[in-house]
Design an enzyme around this catalytic site. Structure first.
Site, mmCIF file in Angstrom:
data_model
loop_
_atom_site.group_PDB
_atom_site.id
_atom_site.type_symbol
_atom_site.label_atom_id
_atom_site.label_comp_id
_atom_site.label_asym_id
_atom_site.label_seq_id
_atom_site.Cartn_x
_atom_site.Cartn_y
_atom_site.Cartn_z
ATOM 1 N N SER A 29 -27.315 40.429 28.916
ATOM 2 C CA SER A 29 -28.165 40.128 30.065
ATOM 3 C C SER A 29 -27.739 38.819 30.718
ATOM 4 O O SER A 29 -26.628 38.346 30.476
ATOM 5 C CB SER A 29 -29.635 40.102 29.632
ATOM 6 N N ASN A 30 -28.574 38.230 31.526
ATOM 7 C CA ASN A 30 -28.238 36.970 32.201
ATOM 8 C C ASN A 30 -29.492 36.112 32.346
ATOM 9 O O ASN A 30 -30.575 36.518 31.941
ATOM 10 C CB ASN A 30 -27.586 37.257 33.559
ATOM 11 N N ARG A 31 -29.330 34.925 32.911
ATOM 12 C CA ARG A 31 -30.417 33.934 32.935
ATOM 13 C C ARG A 31 -31.338 34.033 34.146
ATOM 14 O O ARG A 31 -32.126 33.127 34.400
ATOM 15 C CB ARG A 31 -29.826 32.527 32.887
#
Ligand code: C5P
Length: 220
Positions: A29-31
């Site tokens: 995933s990502n931030r």
């Protein structure tokens, strides 16, 4: 602003990051926090629009008067956005979509073994580019660009390549801009070549400026 200026308009907003499974317990995933997209959805609803918010992973609570569809992967996000796109007036893609997904998702938890392990990734569809290819002249399409250098040049390239009406570009390497903070510093670039430089501001304020600009351009 409570002038119902978007009454009768259908608006799709995508927000937050997607999550691509590796096995039943792991993911990539990502931030992205989802703050920008949720702020836009909230503001559009307060202006009277019918809002469909297609959201990736976030713990922000559902805005009022918005149809919230929660998704995980990029392909799920694409399916729901495309379902609503045909009769939609404005689409704002603020989600941080994973560019790649795991080629073969393991059906069982992957066991630890060798010192080095490799996961093969394949490209995800570019949702926004697909919308740009099929949009009508009456549909207004907005993308986001998070860059760490050459912000304006890269953003203009995306605007053209993805056939957008507007791109909101930010330099995520600047303090107070981009992922997971309440503020942003953005350039709003429209297909007529106009560039608005927005100073450091709350994402809720930037949401208003983005929607003001969309309304201004659509009413021309
Ligand atoms: O090319 P880049 O990923 O930087 O473009 C960012 C814009 O494209 C954002 O609006 C993002 O939501 C959208 N995007 C998408 N599908 C992808 C990757 C990005 O819709 N697979």
């Amino acid at each position: 602003q409570n002038n119902q200026s978007l009454k009768g308009k259908k608006v799709i907003v995508s927000a937050a990051g997607t999550r691509e499974p590796i096995d039943p317990v792991r993911y990539i995933s990502n931030r992205s926090s989802g703050k920008m997209g949720y702020a836009i959805a909230t503001e559009a609803a307060s202006r009277g629009a019918e809002v469909v918010l297609v959201s990736g992973i976030t713990n922000i609570k559902a805005p009022e008067n918005v149809k919230l569809i929660k998704v995980e992967s990029a392909r799920e996000m694409q399916k729901h956005i495309e379902e609503h796109f045909a009769d939609c007036d404005i689409t704002i893609m603020s989600a941080a979509v994973s560019d790649y997904r795991v080629k073969e998702v393991a059906s069982q938890k992957i066991k630890k073994s060798d010192e080095v392990m490799t996961i093969e990734l394949v490209k995800n569809p570019d949702i926004l580019k697909g919308l740009g290819e099929k949009k009508s002249d009456k549909q207004y399409l907005v993308g986001f660009a998070a860059e760490t250098q050459n912000v304006e040049e890269y953003a203009k390239g995306k605007l053209q390549r993805k056939n957008l009406d507007m791109i909101v570009a930010n330099d995520v390497s600047q303090a107070g801009a981009g992922f997971n903070v309440d503020t942003n510093i953005a350039k709003i670039i429209t297909c007529d070549g106009e560039i608005k430089q927005a100073p450091l501001m709350q994402k809720t304020e930037l949401a208003k400026l983005i929607l003001d600009t969309i309304e201004e351009k659509m009413n021309k």
